[in-house]
Write a protein that holds these residues in place. Structure first.
Motif, PDB file in Angstrom:
ATOM      1  N   ARG A  85       0.844  -1.196   0.000  1.00  0.00           N
ATOM      2  CA  ARG A  85       0.000   0.000   0.000  1.00  0.00           C
ATOM      3  C   ARG A  85       0.883   1.251   0.000  1.00  0.00           C
ATOM      4  NH1 ARG A  85      -1.744  -3.022   4.235  1.00  0.00           N
ATOM      5  NH2 ARG A  85      -0.944  -1.492   5.738  1.00  0.00           N
ATOM      6  N   PRO A  86       0.336   2.379  -0.445  1.00  0.00           N
ATOM      7  CA  PRO A  86       1.100   3.629  -0.397  1.00  0.00           C
ATOM      8  C   PRO A  86       1.588   3.921   1.019  1.00  0.00           C
ATOM      9  CG  PRO A  86      -0.863   3.929  -1.732  1.00  0.00           C
ATOM     10  CD  PRO A  86      -0.981   2.570  -1.104  1.00  0.00           C
ATOM     11  N   VAL A  95       9.522  -1.123   2.139  1.00  0.00           N
ATOM     12  CA  VAL A  95       9.715  -2.514   1.745  1.00  0.00           C
ATOM     13  C   VAL A  95      11.196  -2.788   1.544  1.00  0.00           C
ATOM     14  CG1 VAL A  95       9.129  -4.292   0.055  1.00  0.00           C
ATOM     15  CG2 VAL A  95       7.467  -2.494   0.585  1.00  0.00           C
ATOM     16  N   ALA A  96      11.678  -3.893   2.099  1.00  0.00           N
ATOM     17  CA  ALA A  96      13.051  -4.340   1.857  1.00  0.00           C
ATOM     18  C   ALA A  96      13.006  -5.482   0.850  1.00  0.00           C
ATOM     19  CB  ALA A  96      13.696  -4.806   3.155  1.00  0.00           C
ATOM     20  N   ASP A  97      13.594  -5.267  -0.314  1.00  0.00           N
ATOM     21  CA  ASP A  97      13.669  -6.279  -1.368  1.00  0.00           C
ATOM     22  C   ASP A  97      15.068  -6.895  -1.304  1.00  0.00           C
ATOM     23  OD1 ASP A  97      13.673  -7.809  -3.663  1.00  0.00           O
ATOM     24  OD2 ASP A  97      12.885  -6.240  -4.964  1.00  0.00           O
ATOM     25  N   VAL A  98      15.159  -8.057  -0.686  1.00  0.00           N
ATOM     26  CA  VAL A  98      16.449  -8.705  -0.423  1.00  0.00           C
ATOM     27  C   VAL A  98      16.800  -9.626  -1.592  1.00  0.00           C
ATOM     28  CG1 VAL A  98      17.747 -10.174   1.157  1.00  0.00           C
ATOM     29  CG2 VAL A  98      16.016  -8.596   2.058  1.00  0.00           C
ATOM     30  N   GLY A  99      17.931  -9.334  -2.238  1.00  0.00           N
ATOM     31  CA  GLY A  99      18.272 -10.043  -3.462  1.00  0.00           C
ATOM     32  C   GLY A  99      17.542  -9.402  -4.625  1.00  0.00           C
ATOM     33  N   PRO A 158       8.303  -1.742  -9.638  1.00  0.00           N
ATOM     34  CA  PRO A 158       6.842  -1.633  -9.470  1.00  0.00           C
ATOM     35  C   PRO A 158       6.415  -1.486  -8.019  1.00  0.00           C
ATOM     36  CG  PRO A 158       7.452  -3.831 -10.238  1.00  0.00           C
ATOM     37  CD  PRO A 158       8.666  -2.992 -10.338  1.00  0.00           C
ATOM     38  N   MET A 159       7.156  -2.063  -7.076  1.00  0.00           N
ATOM     39  CA  MET A 159       6.806  -1.876  -5.674  1.00  0.00           C
ATOM     40  C   MET A 159       7.010  -0.421  -5.258  1.00  0.00           C
ATOM     41  SD  MET A 159       7.862  -5.285  -3.500  1.00  0.00           S
ATOM     42  CE  MET A 159       9.634  -5.069  -3.686  1.00  0.00           C
ATOM     43  N   ALA A 160       8.074   0.201  -5.751  1.00  0.00           N
ATOM     44  CA  ALA A 160       8.322   1.610  -5.442  1.00  0.00           C
ATOM     45  C   ALA A 160       7.190   2.485  -5.966  1.00  0.00           C
ATOM     46  CB  ALA A 160       9.657   2.053  -6.041  1.00  0.00           C
ATOM     47  N   GLN A 161       6.678   2.136  -7.131  1.00  0.00           N
ATOM     48  CA  GLN A 161       5.540   2.881  -7.670  1.00  0.00           C
ATOM     49  C   GLN A 161       4.300   2.662  -6.809  1.00  0.00           C
ATOM     50  OE1 GLN A 161       5.753   1.046 -11.528  1.00  0.00           O
ATOM     51  NE2 GLN A 161       7.014   2.675 -12.402  1.00  0.00           N
ATOM     52  N   ALA A 162       4.142   1.445  -6.281  1.00  0.00           N
ATOM     53  CA  ALA A 162       2.957   1.118  -5.487  1.00  0.00           C
ATOM     54  C   ALA A 162       2.963   1.787  -4.115  1.00  0.00           C
ATOM     55  CB  ALA A 162       2.833  -0.398  -5.327  1.00  0.00           C
ATOM     56  N   VAL A 163       4.159   2.033  -3.546  1.00  0.00           N
ATOM     57  CA  VAL A 163       4.225   2.642  -2.209  1.00  0.00           C
ATOM     58  C   VAL A 163       4.360   4.167  -2.261  1.00  0.00           C
ATOM     59  CG1 VAL A 163       5.224   0.557  -1.202  1.00  0.00           C
ATOM     60  CG2 VAL A 163       6.750   2.402  -1.955  1.00  0.00           C
ATOM     61  N   ALA A 164       4.539   4.714  -3.460  1.00  0.00           N
ATOM     62  CA  ALA A 164       4.669   6.163  -3.626  1.00  0.00           C
ATOM     63  C   ALA A 164       3.380   6.866  -3.169  1.00  0.00           C
ATOM     64  CB  ALA A 164       4.953   6.476  -5.093  1.00  0.00           C
ATOM     65  N   PRO A 165       3.473   8.140  -2.773  1.00  0.00           N
ATOM     66  CA  PRO A 165       4.667   8.995  -2.834  1.00  0.00           C
ATOM     67  C   PRO A 165       5.526   8.965  -1.570  1.00  0.00           C
ATOM     68  CG  PRO A 165       2.764  10.319  -2.275  1.00  0.00           C
ATOM     69  CD  PRO A 165       2.250   8.920  -2.473  1.00  0.00           C
ATOM     70  N   ASN A 166       4.972   8.452  -0.473  1.00  0.00           N
ATOM     71  CA  ASN A 166       5.703   8.565   0.792  1.00  0.00           C
ATOM     72  C   ASN A 166       6.399   7.285   1.229  1.00  0.00           C
ATOM     73  OD1 ASN A 166       4.845  11.295   1.177  1.00  0.00           O
ATOM     74  ND2 ASN A 166       2.849  10.547   1.863  1.00  0.00           N
ATOM     75  N   GLY A 167       6.183   6.208   0.522  1.00  0.00           N
ATOM     76  CA  GLY A 167       6.833   4.948   0.854  1.00  0.00           C
ATOM     77  C   GLY A 167       8.216   4.840   0.242  1.00  0.00           C
ATOM     78  N   ALA A 218      11.949   6.794 -13.958  1.00  0.00           N
ATOM     79  CA  ALA A 218      12.231   5.876 -12.851  1.00  0.00           C
ATOM     80  C   ALA A 218      11.691   6.437 -11.538  1.00  0.00           C
ATOM     81  CB  ALA A 218      13.731   5.640 -12.738  1.00  0.00           C
ATOM     82  N   PRO A 219      11.211   5.569 -10.657  1.00  0.00           N
ATOM     83  CA  PRO A 219      10.735   6.051  -9.347  1.00  0.00           C
ATOM     84  C   PRO A 219      11.905   6.568  -8.518  1.00  0.00           C
ATOM     85  CG  PRO A 219      10.737   3.646  -9.418  1.00  0.00           C
ATOM     86  CD  PRO A 219      11.039   4.116 -10.806  1.00  0.00           C
ATOM     87  N   PRO A 220      11.696   7.655  -7.772  1.00  0.00           N
ATOM     88  CA  PRO A 220      12.782   8.260  -6.995  1.00  0.00           C
ATOM     89  C   PRO A 220      12.930   7.670  -5.597  1.00  0.00           C
ATOM     90  CG  PRO A 220      10.858   9.659  -6.875  1.00  0.00           C
ATOM     91  CD  PRO A 220      10.477   8.487  -7.746  1.00  0.00           C
ATOM     92  N   ASN A 221      12.080   6.738  -5.222  1.00  0.00           N
ATOM     93  CA  ASN A 221      12.016   6.267  -3.834  1.00  0.00           C
ATOM     94  C   ASN A 221      12.625   4.881  -3.646  1.00  0.00           C
ATOM     95  OD1 ASN A 221       9.881   5.298  -5.402  1.00  0.00           O
ATOM     96  ND2 ASN A 221       8.505   5.073  -3.646  1.00  0.00           N
TER      97      ASN A 221
END
Length: 202
Positions: free
Chosen positions: A35-36, A40-44, A53-62, A86-89
């Motif tokens: 959720r926005p 999220v920690a993407d390990v590996g 795509p996860m960065a886009q999904a948690v934007a703008p404050n995630g 590209a997402p900045p987050n």
């Protein structure tokens, strides 16, 4: 890890358009409950198949912490993040499952995708996930089903069954949700550490 480590020289396989067919990113994000505002920690992280795509999904404050041991993978992802769209987050971090280099209690979700079968020390990885998760946070393990043949994916003798992974988690007092099959070749397991502040998925 040794011979089970996915090598950076094979990174082109991570960019195969067919991967979007047999491992739909949207299905994984839905299973993760992203959720926005989440961290999220993407390990590996590899080349960012899930991270972008996860960065886009948690934007703008995630935020997404993109963690990989191989500098080559991080550099490939860095190149993608230089594109105008590209997402900045996304924060690139050199680390590994047993030592992510992240602060304690910084992640709502820890995703370990197609990496669990590579690890030599699952207990250390589990302890590290518990350390970086916020209270009530979720560990998600996505990995290759051993009942499906390769290619794609590692040889069958490198794969771990969902039932074995579930048994390992429950042995260490993690609370698990029933495993899901995602895409053509993968299973997905969500779990929360002992003494989590919330019951799983409530």
């Amino acid at each position: 890890m040794g011979e089970r480590l996915f090598k950076s020289q094979d990174a082109h396989k991570l960019e195969d358009p067919e991967r979007l067919v047999w491992l739909p990113v949207a299905d994984v994000i839905r299973a993760l409950g992203i959720r926005p505002g989440m961290h999220v920690a993407d390990v590996g992280v590899g080349t960012g198949y899930f991270a972008i795509p996860m960065a886009q999904a948690v934007a703008p404050n995630g935020k997404v912490y993109a963690i990989d041991l191989q500098l080559e993978m991080l550099n490939m992802l860095r190149g993608k993040l230089e594109r105008p769209d590209a997402p900045p987050n996304i924060e690139l971090v050199r680390g590994q499952a047993s030592k992510t280099m992240l602060a304690s209690k910084c992640a709502d979700v820890v995703l370990i995708a197609n990496v669990w079968h590579e690890l030599d020390d699952h207990e250390a990885a589990l302890q590290e996930a518990a350390r970086i998760l916020v209270p009530g946070g979720t560990l998600a393990l996505l990995d290759w089903r051993p009942d499906k043949n390769s290619p794609p994916g590692p040889p069958s003798d490198h794969r771990l069954s969902a039932s074995d992974v579930m048994q390992f988690l429950t042995k260490h007092d993690w609370t698990t949700a029933p495993p899901l099959n995602i895409g053509h070749y993968s299973y997905f397991i969500s779990a929360r550490p002992p003494h989590s502040a919330e019951s799983i998925f409530t």
